[in-house]
Scaffold this motif. Structure first.
Motif, PDB file in Angstrom:
ATOM      1  N   MET A  92      41.505 -24.417  73.101  1.00 14.75           N
ATOM      2  CA  MET A  92      42.741 -24.653  72.387  1.00 14.75           C
ATOM      3  C   MET A  92      43.796 -23.701  72.942  1.00 14.75           C
ATOM      4  N   SER A  93      44.209 -23.924  74.179  1.00 15.22           N
ATOM      5  CA  SER A  93      45.052 -23.012  74.927  1.00 15.22           C
ATOM      6  C   SER A  93      46.410 -22.856  74.282  1.00 15.22           C
ATOM      7  N   GLY A  94      46.807 -21.580  74.089  1.00 14.02           N
ATOM      8  CA  GLY A  94      48.140 -21.277  73.610  1.00 14.02           C
ATOM      9  C   GLY A  94      48.337 -21.392  72.123  1.00 14.02           C
ATOM     10  N   VAL A  95      47.434 -21.998  71.402  1.00 14.24           N
ATOM     11  CA  VAL A  95      47.615 -22.179  69.969  1.00 14.24           C
ATOM     12  C   VAL A  95      47.255 -20.893  69.253  1.00 14.24           C
ATOM     13  N   ARG A  96      48.164 -20.407  68.432  1.00  7.19           N
ATOM     14  CA  ARG A  96      47.954 -19.165  67.700  1.00  7.19           C
ATOM     15  C   ARG A  96      47.223 -19.479  66.415  1.00  7.19           C
ATOM     16  N   GLU A  97      46.058 -18.895  66.244  1.00  4.65           N
ATOM     17  CA  GLU A  97      45.194 -19.231  65.111  1.00  4.65           C
ATOM     18  C   GLU A  97      45.197 -18.106  64.095  1.00  4.65           C
ATOM     19  N   VAL A  98      45.352 -18.458  62.847  1.00  7.59           N
ATOM     20  CA  VAL A  98      45.325 -17.497  61.757  1.00  7.59           C
ATOM     21  C   VAL A  98      44.130 -17.830  60.895  1.00  7.59           C
ATOM     22  N   ARG A  99      43.145 -16.948  60.851  1.00  4.09           N
ATOM     23  CA  ARG A  99      41.921 -17.175  60.085  1.00  4.09           C
ATOM     24  C   ARG A  99      41.934 -16.311  58.838  1.00  4.09           C
ATOM     25  N   GLU A 100      41.344 -16.840  57.788  1.00  4.19           N
ATOM     26  CA  GLU A 100      41.258 -16.113  56.538  1.00  4.19           C
ATOM     27  C   GLU A 100      39.834 -15.647  56.317  1.00  4.19           C
ATOM     28  N   THR A 101      39.681 -14.403  55.867  1.00  3.95           N
ATOM     29  CA  THR A 101      38.369 -13.927  55.476  1.00  3.95           C
ATOM     30  C   THR A 101      37.966 -14.610  54.185  1.00  3.95           C
ATOM     31  N   PRO A 102      36.784 -15.222  54.117  1.00  5.72           N
ATOM     32  CA  PRO A 102      36.388 -15.928  52.899  1.00  5.72           C
ATOM     33  C   PRO A 102      36.429 -14.986  51.702  1.00  5.72           C
ATOM     34  N   ARG A 103      36.964 -15.471  50.603  1.00  2.00           N
ATOM     35  CA  ARG A 103      37.062 -14.662  49.400  1.00  2.00           C
ATOM     36  C   ARG A 103      35.861 -14.911  48.518  1.00  2.00           C
ATOM     37  N   THR A 104      35.340 -13.835  47.942  1.00  2.00           N
ATOM     38  CA  THR A 104      34.223 -13.978  47.023  1.00  2.00           C
ATOM     39  C   THR A 104      34.736 -14.505  45.707  1.00  2.00           C
ATOM     40  N   ALA A 105      33.876 -15.216  44.991  1.00  2.14           N
ATOM     41  CA  ALA A 105      34.295 -15.806  43.717  1.00  2.14           C
ATOM     42  C   ALA A 105      33.213 -15.603  42.689  1.00  2.14           C
ATOM     43  N   ILE A 114      58.198 -30.096  75.799  1.00  5.25           N
ATOM     44  CA  ILE A 114      59.100 -29.741  74.706  1.00  5.25           C
ATOM     45  C   ILE A 114      58.339 -29.310  73.442  1.00  5.25           C
ATOM     46  N   MET A 115      57.038 -29.301  73.501  1.00  4.02           N
ATOM     47  CA  MET A 115      56.252 -28.937  72.324  1.00  4.02           C
ATOM     48  C   MET A 115      56.199 -27.416  72.163  1.00  4.02           C
ATOM     49  N   ASP A 116      55.906 -26.982  70.964  1.00  3.81           N
ATOM     50  CA  ASP A 116      55.575 -25.581  70.690  1.00  3.81           C
ATOM     51  C   ASP A 116      54.093 -25.435  70.993  1.00  3.81           C
ATOM     52  N   ASP A 117      53.789 -24.750  72.103  1.00  7.56           N
ATOM     53  CA  ASP A 117      52.391 -24.670  72.511  1.00  7.56           C
ATOM     54  C   ASP A 117      51.643 -23.517  71.849  1.00  7.56           C
ATOM     55  N   ALA A 118      52.289 -22.805  70.942  1.00 11.42           N
ATOM     56  CA  ALA A 118      51.612 -21.724  70.223  1.00 11.42           C
ATOM     57  C   ALA A 118      51.962 -21.773  68.734  1.00 11.42           C
ATOM     58  N   PRO A 119      51.743 -22.905  68.090  1.00 13.56           N
ATOM     59  CA  PRO A 119      52.075 -22.988  66.657  1.00 13.56           C
ATOM     60  C   PRO A 119      51.025 -22.262  65.829  1.00 13.56           C
ATOM     61  N   PRO A 120      51.391 -21.762  64.669  1.00 15.53           N
ATOM     62  CA  PRO A 120      50.375 -21.167  63.794  1.00 15.53           C
ATOM     63  C   PRO A 120      49.477 -22.259  63.225  1.00 15.53           C
ATOM     64  N   VAL A 121      48.186 -22.003  63.241  1.00 13.06           N
ATOM     65  CA  VAL A 121      47.244 -22.949  62.645  1.00 13.06           C
ATOM     66  C   VAL A 121      46.349 -22.194  61.675  1.00 13.06           C
ATOM     67  N   VAL A 122      45.745 -22.927  60.776  1.00 10.34           N
ATOM     68  CA  VAL A 122      44.856 -22.317  59.794  1.00 10.34           C
ATOM     69  C   VAL A 122      43.545 -23.084  59.758  1.00 10.34           C
ATOM     70  N   ALA A 123      42.518 -22.403  59.265  1.00 16.05           N
ATOM     71  CA  ALA A 123      41.215 -23.040  59.078  1.00 16.05           C
ATOM     72  C   ALA A 123      41.238 -23.882  57.806  1.00 16.05           C
ATOM     73  N   PRO A 124      40.355 -24.870  57.700  1.00 19.07           N
ATOM     74  CA  PRO A 124      40.306 -25.682  56.478  1.00 19.07           C
ATOM     75  C   PRO A 124      40.077 -24.861  55.215  1.00 19.07           C
ATOM     76  N   SER A 125      39.392 -23.703  55.347  1.00 23.56           N
ATOM     77  CA  SER A 125      39.066 -22.897  54.171  1.00 23.56           C
ATOM     78  C   SER A 125      40.174 -21.936  53.774  1.00 23.56           C
ATOM     79  N   THR A 126      41.280 -21.917  54.517  1.00 18.96           N
ATOM     80  CA  THR A 126      42.373 -21.006  54.191  1.00 18.96           C
ATOM     81  C   THR A 126      42.950 -21.330  52.818  1.00 18.96           C
ATOM     82  N   ALA A 127      43.201 -20.302  52.025  1.00 18.46           N
ATOM     83  CA  ALA A 127      43.779 -20.500  50.700  1.00 18.46           C
ATOM     84  C   ALA A 127      45.129 -21.195  50.825  1.00 18.46           C
TER      85      ALA A 127
END
Length: 338
Positions: free
Chosen positions: A1-14, A91-104
């Motif tokens: 996934m070249s250039g895409v900036r990924e933001v991952r969340e640490t799983p929260r305990t519940a 013309i695309m933003d090749d480094a958009p912020p992305v999140v994991a499905p589990s992100t709050a």
């Protein structure tokens, strides 16, 4: 996934019972695959033409994919402003912020705002494109979370909208919410009367025992009400009952011991009966301890059932505490005094 900036969340305990709620409050819940997609080599004009006549959940952004991998995002404004033959990869933003499905969901919405993105891409652990979260959804999430935060500041367990509705609702709606719990309380009051009736002969033999029934019942209710208020406030702030249960039970026992210790010499001095004083002290110890347990359990149970503890906990906890307190006091008093 070249250039895409990924933001991952640490799983929260519940706490137990919140797992389903957590799953429903993640980015995966809001992501949609019904969005326009294109390959990096597709021309801007061809992409716009392909979008005509189709209905999307959101068309503000085109997801640029290489197979099932996200390469970038291109906004509709860029597509409209680019020459028709320009590849969208240019013309695309090749480094958009992305999140994991589990992100709050709140975190995901704030990321989109901070990066000035009209939508937010969701990418799974394997790097596959899972969909886009549309702008109206992001706005709705922010509003929902703001509502909830304001509700917590006000000490409500639901959203501020529902709390406000409960405050100003019409009379019939108020009766609908409150009367069932009070009817349970009425049934409990009748049961308490039946219990007192079972001890009629003992009370007739020693009337002094009856003098302290209201006082013992009141003190147990007071201890339970304090615990109940702390539990409901904690639930409104997201604090699980498990975190306060042990300390509250210990507090209830200590309060019962202190109240009983204070009542013993006072009753003895005023009425000159050591046996009655001991009975009152023991009843206060037992009733206060049990009242704390009931006041912990009922709000938690009502909350788990999806009801507002503010309506049901008070009447139900009070009647259970009263019935048990009357029974405990009369059993202890008849055993010690008679």
């Amino acid at each position: 996934m070249s250039g895409v900036r990924e933001v991952r969340e640490t799983p929260r305990t519940a706490d137990a019972g919140t797992e389903l709620t957590d799953e429903l409050r993640t980015a995966a819940r809001h992501a949609s695959r019904n969005v326009p997609v294109a390959a990096p080599e597709d021309a801007a004009g061809a992409v716009l033409e392909a979008m005509r006549g189709r209905r999307y959940d959101s068309a503000a952004v085109v997801a640029v994919l290489d197979g099932d991998r996200l390469r970038g995002l291109v906004t509709l404004e860029r597509l409209l402003g680019a020459p028709a033959t320009t590849p969208v990869g240019e013309i695309m933003d090749d480094a958009p912020p992305v999140v994991a499905p589990s992100t709050a969901q709140e975190r995901a919405a704030w990321l989109a705002v901070q990066h000035a993105e009209p939508t937010l891409a969701v990418v799974d652990e394997a790097g596959r494109f899972a969909g886009l979260v549309p702008a109206p959804t992001l706005l709705g999430v922010l509003l929902e979370e703001h509502d909830e935060d304001m509700a917590r500041l006000g000490g409500f367990t639901g959203s501020s909208a529902s709390a406000r509705s409960a405050t100003v609702e019409p009379v019939l709606r108020r009766l609908y919410h409150r009367l069932p719990w009070l009817l349970l309380g009425l049934a409990g009051a009748l049961l308490a009367a039946v219990i007192v009736g079972r001890f009629e002969e003992h009370l007739a033999a020693e009337v002094l025992i009856a003098y302290f029934v209201p006082g013992v019942v009141y003190m147990a209710d007071a201890v339970g009400t304090q615990t109940e208020a702390l539990v409901i406030r904690g639930l409104s702030l997201g604090i699980g009952v498990r975190r306060i249960a042990v300390r509250e039970v210990i507090t209830g026992v200590l309060l019962g011991a202190l109240l009983g210790g204070l009542a013993l010499p006072m009753v003895w001095a005023l009425w000159g009966r050591a046996d009655v004083a001991v009975a009152v002290a023991l009843a206060l110890l037992a009733a206060s301890s049990i009242a704390s347990v009931i006041a912990l359990a009922l709000p938690w149970l009502i909350h788990r059932l999806g009801k507002d503890p503010a309506f049901g906990s008070g009447p139900l906890a009070t009647v259970i505490q009263d019935v048990l307190t009357v029974a405990i006091y009369l059993v202890v008093a008849t055993a010690v005094v008679l």
